[in-house]
Design a protein around this motif. Structure first.
Motif, PDB file in Angstrom:
ATOM      1  N   MET A   1       0.895  -1.174  -0.217  1.00 41.88           N
ATOM      2  CA  MET A   1      -0.055   0.040  -0.021  1.00 41.88           C
ATOM      3  C   MET A   1       0.993   1.225  -0.015  1.00 41.88           C
ATOM      4  SD  MET A   1      -1.512   0.223   3.951  1.00 41.88           S
ATOM      5  CE  MET A   1      -1.272  -1.478   4.245  1.00 41.88           C
ATOM      6  N   ARG A   2       0.144   2.233  -0.394  1.00 45.65           N
ATOM      7  CA  ARG A   2       1.122   3.482  -0.546  1.00 45.65           C
ATOM      8  C   ARG A   2       0.953   4.461   0.827  1.00 45.65           C
ATOM      9  NH1 ARG A   2      -0.392   5.906  -6.245  1.00 45.65           N
ATOM     10  NH2 ARG A   2       0.355   7.876  -5.316  1.00 45.65           N
ATOM     11  N   ILE A   3       1.814   5.357   0.851  1.00 47.64           N
ATOM     12  CA  ILE A   3       1.907   6.041   2.335  1.00 47.64           C
ATOM     13  C   ILE A   3       0.560   6.594   2.714  1.00 47.64           C
ATOM     14  CG2 ILE A   3       2.680   8.118   1.228  1.00 47.64           C
ATOM     15  CD1 ILE A   3       4.535   8.419   3.764  1.00 47.64           C
ATOM     16  N   GLY A   4      -0.204   7.215   1.669  1.00 50.61           N
ATOM     17  CA  GLY A   4      -1.554   7.849   2.023  1.00 50.61           C
ATOM     18  C   GLY A   4      -2.616   6.783   2.580  1.00 50.61           C
ATOM     19  N   GLU A   5      -2.357   5.580   1.923  1.00 52.84           N
ATOM     20  CA  GLU A   5      -3.582   4.532   2.336  1.00 52.84           C
ATOM     21  C   GLU A   5      -2.877   4.168   3.864  1.00 52.84           C
ATOM     22  OE1 GLU A   5      -5.061   0.098   1.347  1.00 52.84           O
ATOM     23  OE2 GLU A   5      -3.787   1.053  -0.200  1.00 52.84           O
ATOM     24  N   LEU A   6      -1.664   3.931   4.172  1.00 51.36           N
ATOM     25  CA  LEU A   6      -1.256   3.643   5.268  1.00 51.36           C
ATOM     26  C   LEU A   6      -2.081   4.738   6.360  1.00 51.36           C
ATOM     27  CD1 LEU A   6       0.274   1.694   7.340  1.00 51.36           C
ATOM     28  CD2 LEU A   6       2.375   3.008   6.826  1.00 51.36           C
ATOM     29  N   LEU A  17       4.350   9.710   9.482  1.00 49.96           N
ATOM     30  CA  LEU A  17       4.906   8.323   8.613  1.00 49.96           C
ATOM     31  C   LEU A  17       6.308   8.469   8.151  1.00 49.96           C
ATOM     32  CD1 LEU A  17       1.943   6.715   6.997  1.00 49.96           C
ATOM     33  CD2 LEU A  17       2.875   6.162   9.114  1.00 49.96           C
ATOM     34  N   ARG A  18       6.648   9.568   7.353  1.00 49.46           N
ATOM     35  CA  ARG A  18       8.002   9.970   6.944  1.00 49.46           C
ATOM     36  C   ARG A  18       8.801  10.055   8.094  1.00 49.46           C
ATOM     37  NH1 ARG A  18       4.997  13.935   3.133  1.00 49.46           N
ATOM     38  NH2 ARG A  18       4.661  12.653   1.129  1.00 49.46           N
ATOM     39  N   TYR A  19       8.399  10.598   9.255  1.00 48.86           N
ATOM     40  CA  TYR A  19       9.268  10.790  10.378  1.00 48.86           C
ATOM     41  C   TYR A  19       9.551   9.487  11.064  1.00 48.86           C
ATOM     42  CZ  TYR A  19      10.588  11.643  15.059  1.00 48.86           C
ATOM     43  OH  TYR A  19      11.451  11.650  16.549  1.00 48.86           O
ATOM     44  N   TYR A  20       8.548   8.430  11.028  1.00 45.85           N
ATOM     45  CA  TYR A  20       9.122   7.068  11.408  1.00 45.85           C
ATOM     46  C   TYR A  20      10.175   6.592  10.632  1.00 45.85           C
ATOM     47  CZ  TYR A  20       4.484   7.450  14.140  1.00 45.85           C
ATOM     48  OH  TYR A  20       3.521   7.519  14.893  1.00 45.85           O
ATOM     49  N   GLU A  21       9.909   6.708   9.370  1.00 44.90           N
ATOM     50  CA  GLU A  21      10.918   6.293   8.466  1.00 44.90           C
ATOM     51  C   GLU A  21      12.349   6.632   8.800  1.00 44.90           C
ATOM     52  OE1 GLU A  21      11.863   5.944   3.776  1.00 44.90           O
ATOM     53  OE2 GLU A  21       9.851   6.483   4.181  1.00 44.90           O
ATOM     54  N   GLU A  22      12.380   8.254   8.980  1.00 41.04           N
ATOM     55  CA  GLU A  22      13.589   8.899   9.268  1.00 41.04           C
ATOM     56  C   GLU A  22      14.228   8.471  10.593  1.00 41.04           C
ATOM     57  OE1 GLU A  22      12.876  13.097   9.598  1.00 41.04           O
ATOM     58  OE2 GLU A  22      12.238  13.259   7.469  1.00 41.04           O
ATOM     59  N   GLN A  23      13.403   7.875  11.343  1.00 39.22           N
ATOM     60  CA  GLN A  23      13.774   7.453  12.672  1.00 39.22           C
ATOM     61  C   GLN A  23      13.957   5.697  12.966  1.00 39.22           C
ATOM     62  OE1 GLN A  23      14.430   9.360  15.400  1.00 39.22           O
ATOM     63  NE2 GLN A  23      14.145  10.919  13.716  1.00 39.22           N
ATOM     64  N   ASP A  24      13.974   5.222  11.503  1.00 32.28           N
ATOM     65  CA  ASP A  24      14.222   3.735  11.405  1.00 32.28           C
ATOM     66  C   ASP A  24      13.143   3.030  12.120  1.00 32.28           C
ATOM     67  OD1 ASP A  24      16.471   3.978   9.859  1.00 32.28           O
ATOM     68  OD2 ASP A  24      17.861   4.274  11.634  1.00 32.28           O
ATOM     69  N   LEU A  25      11.937   3.512  12.485  1.00 32.21           N
ATOM     70  CA  LEU A  25      10.889   3.016  12.776  1.00 32.21           C
ATOM     71  C   LEU A  25      10.020   2.119  11.600  1.00 32.21           C
ATOM     72  CD1 LEU A  25       9.680   5.644  15.155  1.00 32.21           C
ATOM     73  CD2 LEU A  25      10.901   3.438  15.878  1.00 32.21           C
ATOM     74  N   LEU A  26      10.040   2.587  10.321  1.00 28.20           N
ATOM     75  CA  LEU A  26       9.293   1.995   9.498  1.00 28.20           C
ATOM     76  C   LEU A  26      10.429   1.873   8.352  1.00 28.20           C
ATOM     77  CD1 LEU A  26       5.758   3.740   8.865  1.00 28.20           C
ATOM     78  CD2 LEU A  26       6.224   1.307   9.724  1.00 28.20           C
ATOM     79  N   SER A  31       8.885   1.792  -5.043  1.00 25.71           N
ATOM     80  CA  SER A  31       8.623   1.339  -6.373  1.00 25.71           C
ATOM     81  C   SER A  31       9.824   1.983  -7.329  1.00 25.71           C
ATOM     82  CB  SER A  31       7.177   2.119  -6.501  1.00 25.71           C
ATOM     83  OG  SER A  31       7.367   3.284  -6.696  1.00 25.71           O
ATOM     84  N   PRO A  32       9.684   1.488  -8.568  1.00 26.98           N
ATOM     85  CA  PRO A  32      10.595   1.868  -9.462  1.00 26.98           C
ATOM     86  C   PRO A  32      10.788   3.555  -9.755  1.00 26.98           C
ATOM     87  CG  PRO A  32       9.560  -0.004 -10.251  1.00 26.98           C
ATOM     88  CD  PRO A  32       8.841   0.325  -9.069  1.00 26.98           C
ATOM     89  N   SER A  33       9.591   3.898  -9.204  1.00 29.54           N
ATOM     90  CA  SER A  33       9.482   5.519  -9.347  1.00 29.54           C
ATOM     91  C   SER A  33       9.689   6.477  -8.231  1.00 29.54           C
ATOM     92  CB  SER A  33       8.055   6.094 -10.049  1.00 29.54           C
ATOM     93  OG  SER A  33       6.990   5.489  -9.012  1.00 29.54           O
ATOM     94  N   GLY A  34       9.977   5.495  -7.149  1.00 30.50           N
ATOM     95  CA  GLY A  34      10.699   5.778  -5.871  1.00 30.50           C
ATOM     96  C   GLY A  34       9.429   6.249  -4.671  1.00 30.50           C
ATOM     97  N   GLN A  35       8.220   5.737  -5.157  1.00 31.22           N
ATOM     98  CA  GLN A  35       6.967   5.778  -4.369  1.00 31.22           C
ATOM     99  C   GLN A  35       7.340   4.669  -3.115  1.00 31.22           C
ATOM    100  OE1 GLN A  35       3.610   5.559  -6.695  1.00 31.22           O
ATOM    101  NE2 GLN A  35       3.447   7.672  -6.778  1.00 31.22           N
ATOM    102  N   ARG A  36       6.893   5.170  -1.805  1.00 31.02           N
ATOM    103  CA  ARG A  36       7.050   4.412  -0.814  1.00 31.02           C
ATOM    104  C   ARG A  36       5.809   3.174  -0.887  1.00 31.02           C
ATOM    105  NH1 ARG A  36       8.015   9.426   0.820  1.00 31.02           N
ATOM    106  NH2 ARG A  36       9.844   9.472   2.469  1.00 31.02           N
ATOM    107  N   GLN A  37       6.341   1.931  -0.506  1.00 29.75           N
ATOM    108  CA  GLN A  37       5.292   1.071  -0.729  1.00 29.75           C
ATOM    109  C   GLN A  37       5.522   0.017   0.616  1.00 29.75           C
ATOM    110  OE1 GLN A  37       3.065   0.033  -3.116  1.00 29.75           O
ATOM    111  NE2 GLN A  37       3.609   1.648  -4.350  1.00 29.75           N
ATOM    112  N   TYR A  38       4.167  -0.097   1.480  1.00 27.23           N
ATOM    113  CA  TYR A  38       4.325  -0.644   2.693  1.00 27.23           C
ATOM    114  C   TYR A  38       3.427  -2.378   2.519  1.00 27.23           C
ATOM    115  CZ  TYR A  38       5.657   3.757   4.490  1.00 27.23           C
ATOM    116  OH  TYR A  38       6.305   4.908   4.615  1.00 27.23           O
TER     117      TYR A  38
END
Length: 128
Positions: A1-6, A17-26, A31-38
């Motif tokens: 799922m993409r970040i908006g759906e999460l 959610l982006r902050y969680y990623e920066e903190q290594d929580l997620l 994707s090939p276009s660089g979109q986050r997929q969860y």
């Protein structure tokens, strides 16, 4: 799922959610276009992170606890930290219960005063 759906499924902002990623929580895939997929499991992980934040744990502490929570991997030091956090939370719960009990006493007293027509002791002023 993409970040908006999460974000929609968890009630957490995209920014968080982006902050969680920066903190290594997620750790989303890209994707090939660089979109986050969860994966679907990210929903439960975000809910856990939110619970731990609500309990007062920092992102640094949460990151150190996740291997134990997710995989059951633990060291004696990590178990000590988990026990210390649990004890801290128990203290917070005890304080909240005490506060609730005091409020119950105030409510009971004020209700009795309303029933009998006496003023609330806090509003009655100093005793003569």
């Amino acid at each position: 799922m993409r970040i908006g759906e999460l974000a929609d499924r968890t009630g957490v902002s995209v920014r968080a959610l982006r902050y969680y990623e920066e903190q290594d929580l997620l750790s989303p895939e890209r994707s090939p276009s660089g979109q986050r997929q969860y994966p679907d499991s990210a929903v439960e992980r975000v809910r856990l992170i939110q619970q731990l934040y609500t309990a007062g744990l920092s992102s640094r502490v949460i990151v150190s606890l996740l291997p134990c929570v997710v995989d059951g991997d633990a060291t004696p030091e990590l178990l000590d930290r988990l026990a210390a956090e649990r004890d801290r939370i128990d203290g917070q719960v005890a304080e909240l219960v005490s506060t609730r009990n005091r409020l119950d006493s105030v409510i009971t007293g004020a209700t009795e005063n309303l029933r009998t027509g006496r003023p609330c002791p806090a509003r009655a002023g100093p005793a003569a």
